[in-house]
Write a protein that holds these residues in place. Structure first.
Motif, mmCIF file in Angstrom:
data_model
loop_
_atom_site.group_PDB
_atom_site.id
_atom_site.type_symbol
_atom_site.label_atom_id
_atom_site.label_comp_id
_atom_site.label_asym_id
_atom_site.label_seq_id
_atom_site.Cartn_x
_atom_site.Cartn_y
_atom_site.Cartn_z
ATOM 1 N N SER A 113 -4.486 -6.566 -11.436
ATOM 2 C CA SER A 113 -5.722 -5.798 -11.633
ATOM 3 C C SER A 113 -5.368 -4.358 -11.985
ATOM 4 O O SER A 113 -4.206 -3.942 -11.847
ATOM 5 C CB SER A 113 -6.570 -5.824 -10.353
ATOM 6 N N GLY A 114 -6.367 -3.614 -12.398
ATOM 7 C CA GLY A 114 -6.160 -2.188 -12.624
ATOM 8 C C GLY A 114 -5.755 -1.496 -11.326
ATOM 9 O O GLY A 114 -4.905 -0.597 -11.329
ATOM 10 N N PHE A 115 -6.349 -1.927 -10.247
ATOM 11 C CA PHE A 115 -6.024 -1.344 -8.946
ATOM 12 C C PHE A 115 -4.538 -1.538 -8.638
ATOM 13 O O PHE A 115 -3.833 -0.584 -8.277
ATOM 14 C CB PHE A 115 -6.890 -2.004 -7.856
ATOM 15 N N ASN A 118 -2.176 0.708 -10.745
ATOM 16 C CA ASN A 118 -1.986 2.054 -10.194
ATOM 17 C C ASN A 118 -1.155 2.030 -8.918
ATOM 18 O O ASN A 118 -0.238 2.836 -8.747
ATOM 19 C CB ASN A 118 -3.343 2.713 -9.913
ATOM 20 N N HIS A 139 -9.603 8.154 -9.589
ATOM 21 C CA HIS A 139 -10.063 6.897 -8.972
ATOM 22 C C HIS A 139 -9.310 6.563 -7.681
ATOM 23 O O HIS A 139 -8.140 6.923 -7.520
ATOM 24 C CB HIS A 139 -9.849 5.772 -9.994
ATOM 25 N N SER A 141 -7.898 3.975 -6.680
ATOM 26 C CA SER A 141 -6.633 3.243 -6.811
ATOM 27 C C SER A 141 -5.476 4.187 -7.158
ATOM 28 O O SER A 141 -4.322 3.918 -6.810
ATOM 29 C CB SER A 141 -6.749 2.134 -7.869
ATOM 30 N N ASP A 189 -7.655 10.365 -14.766
ATOM 31 C CA ASP A 189 -8.465 9.324 -15.385
ATOM 32 C C ASP A 189 -8.690 9.728 -16.843
ATOM 33 O O ASP A 189 -8.811 10.930 -17.135
ATOM 34 C CB ASP A 189 -9.847 9.242 -14.714
ATOM 35 N N SER A 193 -15.065 7.675 -13.715
ATOM 36 C CA SER A 193 -15.939 6.516 -13.539
ATOM 37 C C SER A 193 -17.302 6.860 -12.959
ATOM 38 O O SER A 193 -18.223 6.066 -13.067
ATOM 39 C CB SER A 193 -15.244 5.468 -12.672
ATOM 40 N N ASP A 218 -5.189 7.034 -16.619
ATOM 41 C CA ASP A 218 -5.827 5.772 -16.232
ATOM 42 C C ASP A 218 -6.995 5.526 -17.175
ATOM 43 O O ASP A 218 -8.016 6.209 -17.113
ATOM 44 C CB ASP A 218 -6.303 5.865 -14.778
ATOM 45 N N ALA A 220 -9.006 2.914 -17.473
ATOM 46 C CA ALA A 220 -9.859 1.774 -17.090
ATOM 47 C C ALA A 220 -11.198 1.783 -17.828
ATOM 48 O O ALA A 220 -11.615 0.773 -18.395
ATOM 49 C CB ALA A 220 -10.069 1.761 -15.582
ATOM 50 N N HIS A 221 -11.873 2.942 -17.830
ATOM 51 C CA HIS A 221 -13.194 3.003 -18.477
ATOM 52 C C HIS A 221 -13.102 3.438 -19.939
ATOM 53 O O HIS A 221 -14.127 3.557 -20.609
ATOM 54 C CB HIS A 221 -14.119 3.944 -17.705
ATOM 55 N N THR A 249 -7.310 -1.501 -17.592
ATOM 56 C CA THR A 249 -7.808 -2.700 -16.924
ATOM 57 C C THR A 249 -8.246 -3.734 -17.949
ATOM 58 O O THR A 249 -8.659 -3.389 -19.054
ATOM 59 C CB THR A 249 -8.982 -2.358 -15.988
ATOM 60 N N SER A 251 -10.441 -5.861 -16.765
ATOM 61 C CA SER A 251 -11.596 -6.306 -15.970
ATOM 62 C C SER A 251 -12.906 -5.671 -16.422
ATOM 63 O O SER A 251 -13.971 -6.093 -16.002
ATOM 64 C CB SER A 251 -11.385 -5.950 -14.500
ATOM 65 N N LYS A 252 -12.844 -4.656 -17.244
ATOM 66 C CA LYS A 252 -14.070 -3.963 -17.652
ATOM 67 C C LYS A 252 -14.440 -4.401 -19.069
ATOM 68 O O LYS A 252 -14.962 -5.480 -19.240
ATOM 69 C CB LYS A 252 -13.894 -2.468 -17.454
ATOM 70 N N GLY A 258 -7.680 -8.123 -14.576
ATOM 71 C CA GLY A 258 -6.272 -7.784 -14.730
ATOM 72 C C GLY A 258 -6.086 -6.305 -15.003
ATOM 73 O O GLY A 258 -7.056 -5.568 -15.216
HETATM 74 C C1 LIG Z 1 -12.184 0.042 -12.164
HETATM 75 C C2 LIG Z 1 -11.074 1.014 -12.152
HETATM 76 C C3 LIG Z 1 -9.788 0.634 -11.740
HETATM 77 C C4 LIG Z 1 -9.516 -0.719 -11.174
HETATM 78 O O1 LIG Z 1 -9.512 -1.721 -12.146
HETATM 79 P P1 LIG Z 1 -9.652 -3.230 -11.693
HETATM 80 O O2 LIG Z 1 -9.083 -3.989 -12.815
HETATM 81 O O3 LIG Z 1 -11.097 -3.492 -11.440
HETATM 82 O O4 LIG Z 1 -8.854 -3.373 -10.433
HETATM 83 C C5 LIG Z 1 -8.778 1.563 -11.824
HETATM 84 N N1 LIG Z 1 -9.005 2.819 -12.272
HETATM 85 C C6 LIG Z 1 -10.229 3.219 -12.661
HETATM 86 C C7 LIG Z 1 -10.410 4.610 -13.185
HETATM 87 C C8 LIG Z 1 -11.304 2.336 -12.611
HETATM 88 O O5 LIG Z 1 -12.523 2.747 -12.995
#
Ligand SMILES: *Cc1c(COP(=O)(O)O)cnc(C)c1O
Length: 405
Positions: A113-115, A118, A139, A141, A189, A193, A218, A220-221, A249, A251-252, A258
């Motif tokens: 996952s993204g979590f 990190n 974030h 994580s 980031d 988020s 990061d 993710a978004h 990520t 996952s978004k 992932g």
């Molecule tokens: C959602 C998010 C994550 C975690 O990603 P996942 O794949 O949901 O675990 C990490 N960093 C940021 C900035 C996020 O918004």
């Protein structure tokens, strides 16, 4: 708990929960029936959803669904091992090559996952000889990844390049080009988020380079949202080669699950040797990997999705601002409606739900105590009519609560 003599050692959690309820900080789980789409059913009620991270509708895209089904038929439902033992399938390596090409980097390593990306990368590339400098709104994580590292830590004010420079100058004042540190890692980031604002990455890279610091973003978004084919913040700003570590990520916007770490080949190789979530947690099942591969095909082959995401973003944001709402400093599809007190945010979310719009409240400790908000995210798949219907509900509820005129 059978004979009534044993007291519950966790009994204090009940009082803690009661306190959360009293402070309007308790979060009930809302249950969705059916798939993650703009119109879905939450707790049994049909709603227009403005709360998913499924930016491009890929969670239900037929190409991803078919790819996942085919992978299950061919390869089964699980990978059966961690990557370093027997859990690396050809599919995993193919996804990493495709992600690297899409991101414009040498190499990518995927994680669960993204979590975990990190939590895996930060303590892997820093030691007690190093300094980590982190944006104050990074974030959770990232914060946990920093906690897992033995490095020294400092925080810089949100998006403040001068504040970052002050931290690095103070470090240097202790002697040596990077002060007493072997490595300095600056982390931000790409897109924040909760406010939907974008990191000032060009300025961060300039400052970091002056002090010989590494830069980690990061995304993710930002993945699937900013840059060519949604390839992220570095591409958005034309900073290829100047960001040392990118986390993203799957996952978004990818719509699956992932995370990944993108950078140079030796970063990937070192992660394979040392990153604990990589070494000690099982790799993705084939369906996940195949769906992510199909997601890259869609990102590169259907640019109209990204265009629609931004059209909807502009339309919805303008609608909220025209109604008189405070949408903060958002520059991306994440648009907060800032209301102040947690109780007001929760009331507003509840009333919107009654009006057929699902938009969750975000309260302390995720955001500052006095910055409680409704957080909205539109997707490329919301129709103009759905967004208009949602804005009507915001108008009614906002007037009722005295938030707008
Ligand atoms: C959602 C998010 C994550 C975690 O990603 P996942 O794949 O949901 O675990 C990490 N960093 C940021 C900035 C996020 O918004």
């Amino acid at each position: 708990m059978t004979d009534g003599t044993r007291t519950d050692p966790l009994d204090d959690l009940r009082a803690e929960l009661e306190r959360l309820r009293e402070q309007s900080l308790y979060r009930p789980l809302v249950v969705m029936s059916g798939a993650q789409r703009p119109r879905t059913t939450m707790n049994g009620k049909p709603v227009i959803s403005l709360s998913s991270n499924n930016y491009l509708g890929l969670a239900t895209h037929p190409r991803l669904v078919e790819a996942a089904l085919a992978a299950v038929r061919d390869l089964g439902v699980g990978s059966g091992a961690v990557r370093t033992i027997a859990g690396t399938m050809e599919l995993h390596e193919e996804l990493e090559r495709r992600l690297a090409a899409w991101k414009g980097v040498e190499a990518v390593l995927t994680l669960q996952s993204g979590f975990t990306a990190n939590a895996g990368v930060i303590p892997t590339i820093t030691t007690e000889e190093d300094l980590i400098v982190s944006d104050e709104l990074n974030h959770a994580s990232i914060i946990d990844g920093v906690r897992l590292s033995k490095a020294s830590r400092a925080v810089f004010p949100h998006k403040d390049c001068d504040g970052l420079e002050t931290v690095l100058r103070d470090a240097r004042a202790k002697g040596g080009p990077r002060g007493p540190y072997r490595r300095i890692l600056v982390i931000t980031d790409g897109v924040f988020s909760m406010d939907g604002d974008i990191a000032p990455l060009p300025g961060i890279c300039d400052v970091a380079e002056r002090y010989g610091a590494a830069v980690m973003v990061d995304d993710a978004h930002a993945s699937g949202v900013l840059g060519r084919a949604g390839s992220g913040t570095a591409d958005h700003f034309g900073l290829h080669g100047r960001v040392d570590v990118t986390v993203g990520t799957l996952s978004k916007a990818f719509g699956v699950v992932g995370g990944y770490v993108a950078g140079r080949t030796h970063l990937r190789d070192f992660m394979i040797q040392r990153a604990r979530p990589f070494l000690f947690s099982t790799s993705h099942p084939p369906a996940v990997v195949a769906a992510c591969l199909a997601a890259i095909d869609v990102l590169e082959g259907e640019p109209d999705r990204l265009a629609r995401l931004w059209t909807n973003t502009r339309r919805f944001k303008k609608g909220l601002v025209d109604l008189g709402f405070d949408t903060g400093i958002s520059e991306t599809p994440i648009t907060p409606v800032i209301v102040g007190e947690a109780a007001v945010a929760q009331r507003m979310s509840r009333r919107l739900y009654e009006e057929g719009v699902y938009a969750t409240s975000v309260v302390y400790p995720t955001v500052a105590l006095d910055k409680a908000r409704i957080r909205t995210i539109v997707s490329s798949e919301h129709t103009e009519e759905e967004l208009a219907t949602a804005l009507d509900a915001f108008a009614r509820v906002g007037r009722e609560l005295g938030l707008i005129g």
